[in-house]
Design a protein around this motif. Structure first.
Motif, PDB file in Angstrom:
ATOM      1  N   GLY A 192      11.199 -18.036  18.513  1.00 39.93           N
ATOM      2  CA  GLY A 192      13.120 -18.129  18.752  1.00 39.93           C
ATOM      3  C   GLY A 192      13.265 -19.188  19.720  1.00 39.93           C
ATOM      4  N   GLY A 193      12.588 -19.986  20.451  1.00 36.77           N
ATOM      5  CA  GLY A 193      12.859 -20.954  21.309  1.00 36.77           C
ATOM      6  C   GLY A 193      13.249 -22.279  20.771  1.00 36.77           C
ATOM      7  N   GLN A 194      14.095 -23.238  21.405  1.00 33.39           N
ATOM      8  CA  GLN A 194      14.672 -24.508  20.726  1.00 33.39           C
ATOM      9  C   GLN A 194      13.480 -25.447  20.244  1.00 33.39           C
ATOM     10  OE1 GLN A 194      16.961 -26.458  23.782  1.00 33.39           O
ATOM     11  NE2 GLN A 194      18.618 -24.743  23.686  1.00 33.39           N
ATOM     12  N   LEU A 195      12.220 -25.296  20.790  1.00 31.30           N
ATOM     13  CA  LEU A 195      11.138 -26.062  20.392  1.00 31.30           C
ATOM     14  C   LEU A 195      10.237 -25.666  19.253  1.00 31.30           C
ATOM     15  CD1 LEU A 195      10.030 -27.835  23.581  1.00 31.30           C
ATOM     16  CD2 LEU A 195      11.549 -28.848  21.827  1.00 31.30           C
ATOM     17  N   SER A 196      10.824 -24.440  18.731  1.00 34.01           N
ATOM     18  CA  SER A 196       9.810 -23.727  17.752  1.00 34.01           C
ATOM     19  C   SER A 196      10.269 -24.279  16.563  1.00 34.01           C
ATOM     20  CB  SER A 196      10.717 -22.193  17.597  1.00 34.01           C
ATOM     21  OG  SER A 196      10.393 -21.611  18.706  1.00 34.01           O
ATOM     22  N   THR A 197       9.217 -24.351  15.526  1.00 35.52           N
ATOM     23  CA  THR A 197       9.217 -25.225  14.484  1.00 35.52           C
ATOM     24  C   THR A 197       9.242 -23.913  12.951  1.00 35.52           C
ATOM     25  OG1 THR A 197       6.995 -25.211  14.088  1.00 35.52           O
ATOM     26  CG2 THR A 197       7.982 -27.032  15.169  1.00 35.52           C
ATOM     27  N   TYR A 198       9.515 -24.440  11.916  1.00 39.13           N
ATOM     28  CA  TYR A 198       9.744 -23.438  10.809  1.00 39.13           C
ATOM     29  C   TYR A 198       9.602 -24.209   9.601  1.00 39.13           C
ATOM     30  CZ  TYR A 198      12.929 -21.000  14.370  1.00 39.13           C
ATOM     31  OH  TYR A 198      13.362 -20.623  15.577  1.00 39.13           O
ATOM     32  N   THR A 199       9.132 -23.330   8.551  1.00 38.03           N
ATOM     33  CA  THR A 199       9.039 -23.920   7.250  1.00 38.03           C
ATOM     34  C   THR A 199      10.299 -24.660   6.705  1.00 38.03           C
ATOM     35  OG1 THR A 199       9.554 -21.819   6.058  1.00 38.03           O
ATOM     36  CG2 THR A 199       7.346 -22.050   6.670  1.00 38.03           C
ATOM     37  N   PRO A 200      10.183 -25.474   5.887  1.00 37.23           N
ATOM     38  CA  PRO A 200      11.509 -26.260   5.463  1.00 37.23           C
ATOM     39  C   PRO A 200      12.326 -25.177   4.906  1.00 37.23           C
ATOM     40  CG  PRO A 200       9.395 -27.524   4.694  1.00 37.23           C
ATOM     41  CD  PRO A 200       8.966 -26.129   5.377  1.00 37.23           C
ATOM     42  N   GLU A 201      11.923 -24.268   4.000  1.00 37.82           N
ATOM     43  CA  GLU A 201      12.989 -23.338   3.276  1.00 37.82           C
ATOM     44  C   GLU A 201      13.653 -22.602   4.416  1.00 37.82           C
ATOM     45  OE1 GLU A 201       9.797 -24.642   0.896  1.00 37.82           O
ATOM     46  OE2 GLU A 201       9.610 -23.825   2.782  1.00 37.82           O
ATOM     47  N   ASN A 202      12.700 -22.084   5.604  1.00 35.65           N
ATOM     48  CA  ASN A 202      13.491 -21.320   6.560  1.00 35.65           C
ATOM     49  C   ASN A 202      14.313 -21.945   7.243  1.00 35.65           C
ATOM     50  OD1 ASN A 202      12.662 -18.702   5.874  1.00 35.65           O
ATOM     51  ND2 ASN A 202      10.870 -19.128   7.041  1.00 35.65           N
ATOM     52  N   LEU A 203      14.089 -23.378   7.328  1.00 34.04           N
ATOM     53  CA  LEU A 203      14.877 -24.276   8.386  1.00 34.04           C
ATOM     54  C   LEU A 203      16.192 -24.429   7.632  1.00 34.04           C
ATOM     55  CD1 LEU A 203      15.067 -25.984  10.870  1.00 34.04           C
ATOM     56  CD2 LEU A 203      13.903 -27.930   9.472  1.00 34.04           C
ATOM     57  N   LEU A 204      16.206 -24.353   6.418  1.00 33.52           N
ATOM     58  CA  LEU A 204      17.549 -24.669   5.597  1.00 33.52           C
ATOM     59  C   LEU A 204      18.488 -23.698   5.954  1.00 33.52           C
ATOM     60  CD1 LEU A 204      16.765 -25.703   2.077  1.00 33.52           C
ATOM     61  CD2 LEU A 204      18.062 -26.906   3.464  1.00 33.52           C
ATOM     62  N   GLN A 213       8.222 -33.130   3.284  1.00 34.94           N
ATOM     63  CA  GLN A 213       6.911 -33.706   2.723  1.00 34.94           C
ATOM     64  C   GLN A 213       5.725 -32.348   3.325  1.00 34.94           C
ATOM     65  OE1 GLN A 213       5.975 -37.417   4.131  1.00 34.94           O
ATOM     66  NE2 GLN A 213       7.155 -38.474   2.317  1.00 34.94           N
ATOM     67  N   GLY A 214       6.327 -31.225   3.231  1.00 44.48           N
ATOM     68  CA  GLY A 214       5.660 -30.002   3.735  1.00 44.48           C
ATOM     69  C   GLY A 214       5.336 -29.865   5.261  1.00 44.48           C
ATOM     70  N   ARG A 215       5.929 -30.404   6.016  1.00 44.15           N
ATOM     71  CA  ARG A 215       5.916 -30.552   7.348  1.00 44.15           C
ATOM     72  C   ARG A 215       6.766 -29.328   7.866  1.00 44.15           C
ATOM     73  NH1 ARG A 215       6.199 -36.753   8.685  1.00 44.15           N
ATOM     74  NH2 ARG A 215       7.690 -36.468   7.210  1.00 44.15           N
ATOM     75  N   ARG A 216       6.579 -28.815   8.987  1.00 47.16           N
ATOM     76  CA  ARG A 216       7.078 -27.792   9.387  1.00 47.16           C
ATOM     77  C   ARG A 216       8.274 -28.596  10.495  1.00 47.16           C
ATOM     78  NH1 ARG A 216       5.090 -22.944   9.929  1.00 47.16           N
ATOM     79  NH2 ARG A 216       6.691 -22.053  11.801  1.00 47.16           N
ATOM     80  N   GLY A 217       9.723 -27.972  10.666  1.00 44.95           N
ATOM     81  CA  GLY A 217      10.834 -28.686  11.351  1.00 44.95           C
ATOM     82  C   GLY A 217      11.349 -28.108  12.244  1.00 44.95           C
TER      83      GLY A 217
END
Length: 296
Positions: free
Chosen positions: A105-117, A164-168
């Protein structure tokens, strides 16, 4: 014969002008910082490296490796004179993975592209990260799309394709400049779609995305004169309350160095800096006859 300009390559840390490790800034006159004036877009360089690896593997690209920001990324702060203008720190940041996405839940957390959307709003900056790759930045413009500088061209893509499949992650809070309005950020990005090669005013995806959001000329190629003493400092945290500081004449050059650190990873940066600091301490001891006499 004409003028021939060789591409500048990165110097090792022993060759990089740095602030004194003790924290005292010794006044030794102007020092020339690392310059990336003739460097190409790191996305282009990265693609060449990936193509080379794919050829070695019979045409298949390597599968993405698991990514842990705390293990891979370098904690650092950027200062312009005495003002902190950028900070990446895990202190107080909850990055524990959750059961669904592993993002935390932090600001530097990363997510899959689908969840980032599901988290993005127009005008947000997005940073895609992956082990051993340069971070790739983009501007979310709505309708599942981003605008980004990719392989020497500003393009409009679906976020899932740009990743390109990377987390974001949403990267709005890394730079501390006052942002423009979301509508202005989106307009800045869309107006540049189609710019490529010599038309570009940005050296990499981060500089382009940050310019769209903050409108600072410092993010543009040649936006600052590289003269006099270096006003920018990159403070790299080594752990155990230790840090090391590098000085630069422009924000553009500093960003290039910061991105290189992200690409090689935290462990490599710490090892590189530790070797440099140890060598510097040994040179100081050899050059101090008083210390040798005292030891005898």
């Amino acid at each position: 014969m004409g003028n021939q300009v060789e591409k500048l390559t990165h110097l090792n840390y022993k060759e990089v002008p740095t602030a004194d490790p003790t924290g005292m800034d010794r006044d030794e006159g102007p020092r020339i910082g690392v310059s990336y004036i003739f460097s190409s877009d790191d996305d282009e360089l990265e693609q060449q490296q990936q193509d080379s690896v794919a050829q070695d593997m019979g045409g298949e690209h390597p599968a993405p490796q698991p990514y842990d920001p705390r293990l891979q990324e370098v904690e650092c702060s950027v200062y312009y004179r005495d003002e902190c203008i950028y900070q990446k720190s895990f202190a107080g940041d909850d990055t524990a993975p959750d059961a669904r996405d592993g993002g935390g839940g932090g600001q530097l957390s990363t997510y899959t592209p689908e969840n980032l959307l599901n988290r993005c709003k127009p005008g947000d900056l997005v940073e895609f990260v992956c082990q051993a790759q340069y971070p790739h930045w983009a501007v979310y413009v709505g309708d599942f799309q981003v605008v980004h500088l990719h392989r020497l061209e500003v393009v409009n893509s679906f976020l899932t394709d740009a990743s390109q499949g990377r987390r974001g992650r949403i990267a709005n809070y890394l730079y501390r400049y006052k942002p423009l309005s979301p509508a202005t950020v989106v307009r800045n990005a869309l107006e540049q779609v189609g710019c490529k090669d010599r038309e570009l005013s940005w050296r990499n995806s981060e500089c382009f995305a940050a310019w769209c959001r903050y409108g600072k000329r410092e993010f543009k190629i040649g936006g600052e004169l590289r003269i006099g003493k270096q006003p920018y400092r990159l403070q790299i945290r080594l752990g155990d309350k230790r840090s090391h500081t590098l000085e630069f004449q422009s924000l553009e050059d500093l960003i290039m160095e910061k991105r290189r650190n992200d690409q090689i990873g935290r462990a490599a940066v710490i090892q590189e800096l530790s070797s440099h600091l140890q060598a510097a301490e040994e040179e100081e001891e050899e050059g101090d006859p008083g210390a040798q006499t005292a030891a005898e």
